[in-house]
Enzyme design. Structure first.
Site, PDB file in Angstrom:
ATOM      1  N   SER A   4       0.817  -1.198   0.000  1.00 31.89           N
ATOM      2  CA  SER A   4       0.000   0.000   0.000  1.00 31.89           C
ATOM      3  C   SER A   4       0.855   1.254   0.000  1.00 31.89           C
ATOM      4  O   SER A   4       2.074   1.199   0.090  1.00 31.89           O
ATOM      5  CB  SER A   4      -0.942  -0.007   1.196  1.00 31.89           C
ATOM      6  N   LYS A   5       0.160   2.349  -0.096  1.00 32.85           N
ATOM      7  CA  LYS A   5       0.737   3.682  -0.335  1.00 32.85           C
ATOM      8  C   LYS A   5       2.205   3.878   0.091  1.00 32.85           C
ATOM      9  O   LYS A   5       3.043   4.215  -0.704  1.00 32.85           O
ATOM     10  CB  LYS A   5      -0.105   4.734   0.388  1.00 32.85           C
ATOM     11  N   ARG A   6       2.441   3.675   1.371  1.00 30.91           N
ATOM     12  CA  ARG A   6       3.746   4.056   1.892  1.00 30.91           C
ATOM     13  C   ARG A   6       4.856   3.063   1.617  1.00 30.91           C
ATOM     14  O   ARG A   6       6.028   3.341   1.873  1.00 30.91           O
ATOM     15  CB  ARG A   6       3.644   4.249   3.424  1.00 30.91           C
TER      16      ARG A   6
END
Length: 438
Positions: A210-212
């Site tokens: 995910s994003k990070r």
RNA sequence: GACCCGUUCGUCUAGUGGUUAGGACACCGGGUUUUCAUCCCGGCAACAGGGGUUCGAUCCCCCUACGGGUCGCCA
């Protein structure tokens, strides 16, 4: 002969282009190109609260960077325009009415819900094979919000019907949603497309990416100075292979070989190490002029100035076989950019521990000072002569010299590096190092 | 919890009803480059477990375990 294959990549502009999304786009693109079909880019921006123009641009940029081109889309138009869901309101209203007339809908707190038939559904997935959903318990699904905007499942199916999409190639996270979509196709009396659910990309530890997470954003590859050809190649291998040991593919080769039937069924973990290796391989094989040009553009973008470096292009060339990605360049260029050398303490200790390093550097200094020509060959000759006189192997001189000239234990080939550093600089640095050692 | 998908070296993967289970990354060792982060050679290392089916299962079937996904007025 153009084929009737029509596929689509349908990102939601809520952030940067995710590496998983990029691979989904890649597989769609490859399938379209392989079959001579059409790739549609459709922007799924029905949730106004979450979409931004920046995100939209980032996704386009990421795709273009990977050289994934589309035949129809918001920027290029096409027969099924518009390609932004936010602009397709009338179409959805029309389809909505059809469901309403059929009595498939009812109101719930202002929102409209679709009565799930919950009948068994069987999907013949091009990747997963036959998948049966027998005991379905899906709750009635909301297809229109109280504010009148429509929900993903509904608009996605409507658009796939309207845009005559023949193959839906998407992440496996949608496999469980597919029965609901089939229900909508049935409600519209439309034939569903073929589905191909491709496995997800997970982190090293098997968790959802995910994003990070490192490597998740395409921006990282752009900013990190990766070669798009390498990243495309690496992404391709995450879930697809030609069935033999080959693993490097030119763009045209991928198109020729790609086949949905050979897409893997299990998830892949993202391995930055291998991605870096792939990139290094591509940089290594790049024609040198192209490497230099790409590096210069990259360095300009990062704001690093080579103004005060003499023969900057030759300096850059020195590093082609030494780096994994261009982002390593600014650091490595240090000895060429700064007057004073930054001393690596460990390297200093290593030189100190070698007996007679100071004397050897002194002898080397003398030899270099008397040199007229200052090119790699002359430098090599001088160093070997000095080593001979001192009764040591040239290798004994090379490490202290590298350290003296750059402050570091590693770097480009020694002689070309010295040549480009220039006589004055090298001699000055040798002297500094000698005093450092005494 | 229900439903769905998956499980071959640490990672990406090839593979077949009978193979020394192959390749790549990483790692380790050696060589070359009389430096080095390149390159070359070698090594380590896997069929999740249990039942079947079969003369024989990594491969086919079932169960278990584990991992992942879906079940939103996110997409």
């Amino acid at each position: 002969m153009p084929s009737s294959t029509r596929v689509r990549f349908a990102p939601s502009p809520t952030g940067y282009l995710h590496v998983g999304g990029a691979r989904t786009a890649l597989f769609n693109w490859l399938y379209a190109r392989h079959t001579g079909g059409t790739l549609v880019l459709r922007v799924e921006d029905t949730d106004a609260a979450r979409n931004t123009a920046e995100a939209n641009e980032a996704i386009f940029e990421g795709l273009r960077w990977l050289e994934i081109d589309w035949d129809e889309g918001p920027d290029v138009g096409g027969d099924f325009s518009p390609y932004r869901q936010s602009e397709r309101r009338e179409i959805y209203d029309r389809y909505f009415s059809r469901l309403e007339e059929k009595g498939c809908l009812y109101e719930d707190e202002g929102a409209m819900r679709f009565r799930m038939p919950n009948q068994p559904v069987e999907i013949d997935d091009l990747v997963c094979g036959e998948v049966r959903f027998e005991d379905r318990q899906d709750p009635d699904m909301t297809i229109r919000r109280a504010d009148g905007s429509y929900i993903f499942h509904f608009v996605s199916v409507v658009d796939d019907i309207e845009m005559q999409i023949s193959h839906v190639i998407r992440g496996e996270d949608h496999l469980s949603n597919t029965p609901k979509h089939i229900d909508l196709y049935r409600a519209f009396d439309a034939a569903p497309p073929r589905f191909a659910h491709i496995p997800l990309i997970l982190n090293q530890d098997g968790s959802k990416m995910s994003k990070r997470d490192q490597g998740a954003s395409m921006q990282e590859y752009i900013d990190g100075g990766y070669d798009p050809d390498a990243v495309r190649n690496y992404l391709l291998l995450l879930g697809w292979n030609p069935g033999d040991d080959r693993e490097k593919f030119r763009r045209e080769e991928m198109i020729e070989l790609f086949d949905l039937g050979k897409v893997n069924r299990s998830h892949a973990r993202f391995d930055l190490e291998k991605c870096l290796w792939m990139n290094q391989q591509y940089l290594l094989k790049m024609p040198t002029p192209k490497f230099v040009k790409t590096a210069v553009v990259y360095l300009e973008k990062t704001g690093l100035s080579l103004e005060h470096v003499s023969r900057p292009l030759e300096v850059i060339e020195l590093f082609q076989e030494k780096i994994h990605r261009l982002a390593e360049l600014p650091e490595m260029l240090g000895p060429f950019l700064q007057d004073e050398v930054e001393v690596d303490p460990q390297a200093l200790e290593k030189v100190r521990s070698r007996e007679g390093a100071g004397d050897l550097l002194t002898a080397l200094n003398a030899a270099f000072e008397s040199m007229d020509a200052w090119d790699p060959e002359s430098l090599e000759t001088a160093l070997k002569a000095t080593a001979d006189e001192a009764g040591v192997k040239p290798g004994a001189l090379m490490f202290p010299l590298r350290f003296a000239a750059s402050g570091r234990p590693h770097g480009p080939d020694l002689y070309p590096m010295l040549a480009l550093l220039g006589k004055d600089t090298v001699i000055k640095r040798i002297k500094v190092t000698i005093s450092l050692l005494s």
